[in-house]
Design a protein around this motif. Structure first.
Motif: not given
Length: 185
Positions: A124, A165, A162, A138
């Protein structure tokens, strides 16, 4: 599949050997298997810095009957040996681990570790903060911040999110993406 250990220390003082709590979260095949923690009586006992207590809420009374680091290390070492370690602000936690191992005269094993801050920054790129609380908020993850087991588990969850993603599904892919950032203890 993804296998790693998320680790977190809380300390009694500014000294790197002053671990008063250790939490680990074991991730196997991309799933959280177990989260464990140990209260630890630090070498400074009964002295705890009031600023540290204000952060984590652990008092000398909480650890007066707890084992010292050398008494828990053999169990912890079996769990982490051969695994990738991930910690949030890993330089701090690796420093505490090194400090405790040095203090008790233990051999420092070669352990690969990554920082979940760097992993999250890669996943991100536009967040205002990469603190553990901010990342948890978040992702709508609630937890008891600054307790080692809770912090370790949130570190594991953030790392898994993470990796998802970043489309990383296996440990060897972690090495490919983060090879320049993996440090050895």
């Amino acid at each position: 599949m993804m296998d790693f250990i998320a680790l977190d220390f809380e300390t009694a003082t500014h000294e790197k050997n002053s671990a008063c709590e250790l939490g680990i979260c074991i991730v196997e095949n991309g799933k959280i298997k177990e989260t464990k923690s140990w209260l630890i009586k630090p070498p400074s006992f009964p002295y705890f810095n009031r600023h540290n207590v204000a952060v984590h809420g652990i008092n000398p009374e909480d650890v007066q009957h707890a084992p010292t680091f050398d008494e828990v290390w053999y169990e912890v070492e079996k769990l982490i040996y051969g695994n990738l370690l991930i910690a949030h602000n890993a330089a701090f936690d690796a420093g505490v681990l090194r400090g405790c191992l040095d203090y008790y005269g233990f051999f420092k094993p070669n352990i690969n570790y990554l920082c979940s801050i760097g992993i999250a920054k890669k996943a991100w790129k536009d967040l205002k903060s990469y603190g553990l609380r901010s990342l948890a908020d978040h992702h709508q993850i609630s937890f008891n911040h600054h307790r080692a087991d809770a912090d370790a588990e949130v570190c594991a969850r953030i790392s898994l999110l993470s990796f998802e993603r970043l489309m990383i599904t296996r440990n060897d892919e972690i090495n490919d993406v983060f090879s320049k950032r993996i440090k050895i203890l």
